[in-house]
Enzyme design. Sequence first.
Site, PDB file in Angstrom:
ATOM      1  N   GLU A   1       0.821  -1.226   0.025  1.00  0.00           N
ATOM      2  CA  GLU A   1       0.050   0.030  -0.124  1.00  0.00           C
ATOM      3  C   GLU A   1       0.827   1.235   0.104  1.00  0.00           C
ATOM      4  OE1 GLU A   1      -2.526  -0.740   3.382  1.00  0.00           O
ATOM      5  OE2 GLU A   1      -3.987  -1.792   2.239  1.00  0.00           O
TER       6      GLU A   1
ATOM      7  N   GLU B   1       7.461 -21.301   7.936  1.00  0.00           N
ATOM      8  CA  GLU B   1       7.914 -20.577   9.070  1.00  0.00           C
ATOM      9  C   GLU B   1       9.041 -21.104  10.035  1.00  0.00           C
ATOM     10  OE1 GLU B   1       4.856 -21.192  12.860  1.00  0.00           O
ATOM     11  OE2 GLU B   1       3.898 -20.229  11.178  1.00  0.00           O
TER      12      GLU B   1
END
Length: 310
Positions: free
Chosen positions: A92, A123
Amino acid sequence: MPSTYDELRAQLATLTTEAFRPELADIDRLPTLEIARIMNAEDATVPASVAAQLPAIAAAIDGTAERMSRGGRLIYAGAGTAGRLGVLDASECPPTFNTDPSEVVGLIAGGPTAMVKASEGAEDSKELAAADLDELRLTADDTVLGISASGRTPYAIGAVEHARALGALTIGLSCNADSALGAAADHPIEVVVGPELLTGSTRLKAGTAQKVVLNMISTITMIRLGKTYGNLMVDVRASNDKLRARSRHIVSLATGASDAEIESALASTDGEVKNAILTLLAGVDAETASRLLKESAGHLRAALSAASHA
Protein backbone atom coordinates in the site's frame (compact mmCIF):
# COMPACT_ATOMS: atom_id res chain seq x y z
CA MET A 1 12.28 -38.79 26.34
CA PRO A 2 10.03 -35.89 25.27
CA SER A 3 9.48 -35.44 21.54
CA THR A 4 9.90 -32.18 19.64
CA TYR A 5 6.11 -31.86 19.62
CA ASP A 6 5.91 -32.29 23.40
CA GLU A 7 8.46 -29.52 23.83
CA LEU A 8 6.59 -27.28 21.42
CA ARG A 9 3.26 -27.95 23.14
CA ALA A 10 4.83 -27.02 26.47
CA GLN A 11 6.24 -23.85 24.93
CA LEU A 12 2.91 -22.87 23.38
CA ALA A 13 1.17 -23.46 26.70
CA THR A 14 3.16 -20.57 28.19
CA LEU A 15 2.01 -18.07 25.54
CA THR A 16 -0.82 -15.67 26.26
CA THR A 17 -1.90 -15.81 22.61
CA GLU A 18 -2.46 -19.57 22.91
CA ALA A 19 -4.38 -19.54 26.22
CA PHE A 20 -7.76 -21.29 26.49
CA ARG A 21 -10.75 -19.34 27.77
CA PRO A 22 -13.16 -21.67 29.54
CA GLU A 23 -15.83 -18.97 29.79
CA LEU A 24 -16.15 -19.12 25.99
CA ALA A 25 -16.32 -22.92 25.76
CA ASP A 26 -20.00 -22.79 24.75
CA ILE A 27 -19.72 -19.88 22.33
CA ASP A 28 -20.92 -22.05 19.45
CA ARG A 29 -24.27 -22.43 21.25
CA LEU A 30 -24.91 -18.69 21.54
CA PRO A 31 -27.06 -16.58 19.20
CA THR A 32 -25.14 -14.99 16.34
CA LEU A 33 -25.75 -11.46 17.63
CA GLU A 34 -24.33 -12.36 21.04
CA ILE A 35 -21.20 -13.87 19.48
CA ALA A 36 -20.79 -10.70 17.42
CA ARG A 37 -21.13 -8.56 20.57
CA ILE A 38 -18.50 -10.62 22.38
CA MET A 39 -16.13 -10.41 19.43
CA ASN A 40 -16.66 -6.67 19.09
CA ALA A 41 -15.94 -6.17 22.80
CA GLU A 42 -12.74 -8.20 22.40
CA ASP A 43 -11.58 -6.05 19.49
CA ALA A 44 -12.30 -2.90 21.50
CA THR A 45 -9.49 -3.83 23.92
CA VAL A 46 -6.81 -3.68 21.22
CA PRO A 47 -6.22 0.12 21.17
CA ALA A 48 -5.31 0.18 24.89
CA SER A 49 -2.81 -2.63 24.35
CA VAL A 50 -1.24 -0.70 21.49
CA ALA A 51 -1.19 2.51 23.56
CA ALA A 52 1.00 0.81 26.15
CA GLN A 53 3.65 0.33 23.47
CA LEU A 54 3.60 3.81 21.92
CA PRO A 55 7.03 4.87 23.28
CA ALA A 56 8.59 1.73 21.79
CA ILE A 57 6.74 2.26 18.51
CA ALA A 58 7.87 5.89 18.29
CA ALA A 59 11.50 4.97 18.93
CA ALA A 60 11.35 2.32 16.21
CA ILE A 61 9.83 4.80 13.77
CA ASP A 62 12.50 7.43 14.42
CA GLY A 63 15.25 4.88 13.82
CA THR A 64 13.56 3.65 10.64
CA ALA A 65 12.99 7.14 9.24
CA GLU A 66 16.58 8.16 9.92
CA ARG A 67 17.87 5.19 7.92
CA MET A 68 15.35 5.57 5.12
CA SER A 69 16.38 9.22 4.74
CA ARG A 70 19.82 7.85 3.83
CA GLY A 71 18.36 5.54 1.19
CA GLY A 72 17.62 2.54 3.38
CA ARG A 73 14.60 0.27 3.07
CA LEU A 74 11.91 -0.97 5.42
CA ILE A 75 11.57 -4.74 5.15
CA TYR A 76 8.83 -6.75 6.85
CA ALA A 77 9.37 -10.44 7.52
CA GLY A 78 6.78 -12.86 8.85
CA ALA A 79 4.92 -16.10 8.28
CA GLY A 80 1.22 -16.85 7.87
CA THR A 81 -1.12 -14.05 8.94
CA ALA A 82 1.76 -11.91 10.21
CA GLY A 83 3.59 -12.22 6.91
CA ARG A 84 0.46 -11.38 4.93
CA LEU A 85 -0.10 -8.25 7.01
CA GLY A 86 3.47 -7.15 6.29
CA VAL A 87 3.07 -7.73 2.55
CA LEU A 88 -0.25 -5.85 2.62
CA ASP A 89 1.26 -2.83 4.37
CA ALA A 90 4.25 -2.77 2.02
CA SER A 91 2.05 -3.02 -1.07
CA GLU A 92 0.00 0.00 0.00
CA CYS A 93 3.00 2.35 0.25
CA PRO A 94 3.60 2.96 -3.50
CA PRO A 95 0.07 4.21 -4.31
CA THR A 96 -0.26 6.12 -1.03
CA PHE A 97 3.18 7.70 -0.75
CA ASN A 98 4.63 7.31 -4.26
CA THR A 99 7.43 5.12 -2.94
CA ASP A 100 9.28 2.75 -5.21
CA PRO A 101 8.21 -0.87 -4.57
CA SER A 102 11.80 -1.59 -3.49
CA GLU A 103 11.64 0.94 -0.60
CA VAL A 104 9.11 -0.93 1.57
CA VAL A 105 9.24 -4.69 1.07
CA GLY A 106 7.16 -7.50 2.53
CA LEU A 107 8.73 -10.94 2.90
CA ILE A 108 6.50 -13.90 3.74
CA ALA A 109 7.78 -17.37 4.54
CA GLY A 110 7.16 -19.54 1.51
CA GLY A 111 7.22 -16.67 -0.96
CA PRO A 112 4.39 -14.89 -2.81
CA THR A 113 2.26 -18.01 -3.19
CA ALA A 114 1.95 -18.12 0.61
CA MET A 115 -0.23 -15.00 0.39
CA VAL A 116 -3.14 -17.07 -0.91
CA LYS A 117 -2.12 -20.66 -0.14
CA ALA A 118 -0.93 -21.62 3.33
CA SER A 119 2.74 -22.53 3.49
CA GLU A 120 2.97 -22.77 7.25
CA GLY A 121 5.88 -25.21 7.26
CA ALA A 122 8.13 -22.48 5.86
CA GLU A 123 7.82 -20.55 9.12
CA ASP A 124 10.05 -23.07 10.89
CA SER A 125 13.21 -22.09 8.98
CA LYS A 126 15.57 -19.36 10.16
CA GLU A 127 17.81 -20.20 7.21
CA LEU A 128 15.01 -19.42 4.75
CA ALA A 129 14.65 -15.95 6.26
CA ALA A 130 18.38 -15.31 5.98
CA ALA A 131 18.36 -16.44 2.35
CA ASP A 132 15.38 -14.18 1.55
CA LEU A 133 17.21 -11.20 3.05
CA ASP A 134 20.46 -12.06 1.27
CA GLU A 135 18.55 -11.98 -2.01
CA LEU A 136 17.66 -8.35 -1.22
CA ARG A 137 21.33 -7.49 -0.58
CA LEU A 138 20.69 -6.10 2.88
CA THR A 139 22.70 -3.08 4.05
CA ALA A 140 23.26 -1.32 7.38
CA ASP A 141 20.89 1.45 6.27
CA ASP A 142 17.98 -0.98 6.06
CA THR A 143 15.42 -1.75 8.76
CA VAL A 144 14.05 -5.28 9.18
CA LEU A 145 10.81 -5.69 11.07
CA GLY A 146 10.05 -9.24 12.15
CA ILE A 147 6.35 -9.92 12.78
CA SER A 148 5.08 -12.85 14.84
CA ALA A 149 2.04 -12.98 17.12
CA SER A 150 3.61 -15.67 19.27
CA GLY A 151 7.04 -14.04 19.19
CA ARG A 152 8.63 -17.46 18.65
CA THR A 153 8.27 -17.98 14.88
CA PRO A 154 11.71 -19.09 13.60
CA TYR A 155 11.33 -17.29 10.24
CA ALA A 156 10.71 -13.90 11.92
CA ILE A 157 13.43 -14.44 14.53
CA GLY A 158 15.88 -15.63 11.88
CA ALA A 159 15.24 -12.52 9.79
CA VAL A 160 15.90 -10.23 12.75
CA GLU A 161 18.99 -12.10 13.89
CA HIS A 162 20.49 -12.15 10.39
CA ALA A 163 19.72 -8.47 9.81
CA ARG A 164 21.17 -7.42 13.14
CA ALA A 165 24.37 -9.35 12.44
CA LEU A 166 24.73 -7.35 9.23
CA GLY A 167 24.29 -4.05 11.04
CA ALA A 168 20.72 -3.28 9.95
CA LEU A 169 18.20 -1.81 12.40
CA THR A 170 15.82 -4.46 13.71
CA ILE A 171 12.29 -4.32 15.14
CA GLY A 172 10.41 -7.25 16.65
CA LEU A 173 6.59 -6.99 16.67
CA SER A 174 4.85 -9.65 18.74
CA CYS A 175 1.83 -10.12 21.00
CA ASN A 176 3.49 -11.86 23.96
CA ALA A 177 5.66 -10.32 26.66
CA ASP A 178 9.32 -11.29 26.97
CA SER A 179 9.28 -12.91 23.54
CA ALA A 180 12.25 -14.46 21.77
CA LEU A 181 11.58 -12.11 18.84
CA GLY A 182 11.68 -9.07 21.11
CA ALA A 183 14.92 -10.26 22.69
CA ALA A 184 16.51 -10.61 19.26
CA ALA A 185 15.58 -7.10 18.08
CA ASP A 186 16.97 -3.61 18.71
CA HIS A 187 13.39 -2.39 19.18
CA PRO A 188 10.98 -4.89 20.75
CA ILE A 189 7.30 -3.99 20.40
CA GLU A 190 5.17 -6.42 22.40
CA VAL A 191 1.46 -5.67 22.16
CA VAL A 192 -0.13 -8.07 24.63
CA VAL A 193 -3.78 -8.40 23.62
CA GLY A 194 -4.52 -11.51 25.68
CA PRO A 195 -6.13 -14.84 24.74
CA GLU A 196 -8.18 -14.98 21.55
CA LEU A 197 -11.91 -15.61 21.15
CA LEU A 198 -10.98 -18.82 19.31
CA THR A 199 -8.05 -20.44 21.10
CA GLY A 200 -4.81 -19.70 19.28
CA SER A 201 -6.45 -17.93 16.33
CA THR A 202 -4.06 -15.00 16.17
CA ARG A 203 -5.65 -13.61 13.01
CA LEU A 204 -8.14 -12.03 15.43
CA LYS A 205 -7.02 -9.57 18.16
CA ALA A 206 -3.33 -10.18 17.55
CA GLY A 207 -3.79 -9.64 13.80
CA THR A 208 -5.76 -6.45 14.44
CA ALA A 209 -3.04 -5.16 16.78
CA GLN A 210 -0.31 -5.96 14.25
CA LYS A 211 -2.22 -4.14 11.48
CA VAL A 212 -2.63 -1.08 13.73
CA VAL A 213 1.08 -1.00 14.58
CA LEU A 214 2.18 -1.53 10.96
CA ASN A 215 -0.14 1.32 9.92
CA MET A 216 1.61 3.53 12.48
CA ILE A 217 5.12 2.53 11.49
CA SER A 218 4.70 3.00 7.74
CA THR A 219 2.49 6.10 7.94
CA ILE A 220 4.48 8.03 10.54
CA THR A 221 7.77 7.07 8.90
CA MET A 222 6.45 8.55 5.66
CA ILE A 223 5.34 11.69 7.50
CA ARG A 224 8.87 12.02 8.89
CA LEU A 225 10.25 11.59 5.35
CA GLY A 226 8.15 14.49 4.03
CA LYS A 227 5.65 12.36 2.15
CA THR A 228 2.79 14.47 3.53
CA TYR A 229 1.98 18.18 3.85
CA GLY A 230 0.05 18.49 7.09
CA ASN A 231 -2.39 15.60 6.84
CA LEU A 232 -2.54 15.67 3.05
CA MET A 233 -1.07 12.81 1.00
CA VAL A 234 0.90 15.03 -1.35
CA ASP A 235 2.94 12.12 -2.72
CA VAL A 236 -0.12 10.12 -3.74
CA ARG A 237 0.32 8.34 -7.06
CA ALA A 238 -2.67 9.05 -9.30
CA SER A 239 -2.93 5.66 -10.98
CA ASN A 240 -6.71 5.50 -11.43
CA ASP A 241 -9.71 7.82 -11.76
CA LYS A 242 -10.39 7.89 -8.02
CA LEU A 243 -6.80 8.84 -7.22
CA ARG A 244 -6.72 11.42 -10.01
CA ALA A 245 -9.80 13.03 -8.49
CA ARG A 246 -8.21 12.82 -5.02
CA SER A 247 -5.01 14.46 -6.28
CA ARG A 248 -7.01 17.45 -7.51
CA HIS A 249 -8.86 17.65 -4.21
CA ILE A 250 -5.54 17.60 -2.32
CA VAL A 251 -4.11 20.44 -4.43
CA SER A 252 -7.31 22.40 -3.84
CA LEU A 253 -7.17 21.89 -0.08
CA ALA A 254 -3.49 22.86 0.07
CA THR A 255 -3.71 25.94 -2.16
CA GLY A 256 -7.30 27.13 -2.52
CA ALA A 257 -6.60 27.52 -6.24
CA SER A 258 -9.30 27.42 -8.91
CA ASP A 259 -10.01 24.29 -10.91
CA ALA A 260 -8.36 25.83 -13.98
CA GLU A 261 -5.23 26.73 -12.01
CA ILE A 262 -5.06 23.23 -10.53
CA GLU A 263 -5.38 21.56 -13.94
CA SER A 264 -2.65 23.78 -15.34
CA ALA A 265 -0.32 23.12 -12.41
CA LEU A 266 -0.80 19.36 -12.58
CA ALA A 267 -0.31 19.36 -16.34
CA SER A 268 2.97 21.25 -16.00
CA THR A 269 4.27 18.87 -13.32
CA ASP A 270 3.22 15.59 -15.00
CA GLY A 271 0.58 15.04 -12.33
CA GLU A 272 2.96 15.32 -9.38
CA VAL A 273 0.78 16.70 -6.60
CA LYS A 274 3.60 18.00 -4.40
CA ASN A 275 5.24 19.82 -7.29
CA ALA A 276 1.92 21.30 -8.39
CA ILE A 277 1.26 22.66 -4.91
CA LEU A 278 4.72 24.25 -4.82
CA THR A 279 4.22 25.98 -8.17
CA LEU A 280 0.93 27.43 -6.95
CA LEU A 281 1.98 28.45 -3.44
CA ALA A 282 5.46 29.71 -4.30
CA GLY A 283 4.70 31.09 -7.74
CA VAL A 284 7.53 29.16 -9.36
CA ASP A 285 7.61 27.14 -12.57
CA ALA A 286 7.63 23.34 -12.68
CA GLU A 287 11.36 23.07 -13.26
CA THR A 288 12.13 25.29 -10.24
CA ALA A 289 9.65 23.37 -8.11
CA SER A 290 11.34 20.10 -9.01
CA ARG A 291 14.76 21.52 -8.13
CA LEU A 292 13.61 22.99 -4.81
CA LEU A 293 12.01 19.71 -3.78
CA LYS A 294 15.13 17.77 -4.70
CA GLU A 295 17.28 20.16 -2.67
CA SER A 296 14.84 19.82 0.24
CA ALA A 297 14.88 15.98 0.14
CA GLY A 298 11.22 16.00 -0.87
CA HIS A 299 9.98 18.02 2.12
CA LEU A 300 7.38 20.47 0.81
CA ARG A 301 7.52 22.80 3.83
CA ALA A 302 11.30 23.11 3.46
CA ALA A 303 10.96 23.77 -0.28
CA LEU A 304 8.37 26.48 0.37
CA SER A 305 10.69 28.08 2.89
CA ALA A 306 13.58 27.96 0.42
CA ALA A 307 11.42 29.52 -2.28
CA SER A 308 10.37 32.37 -0.01
CA HIS A 309 14.02 33.19 0.75
CA ALA A 310 15.21 32.90 -2.86
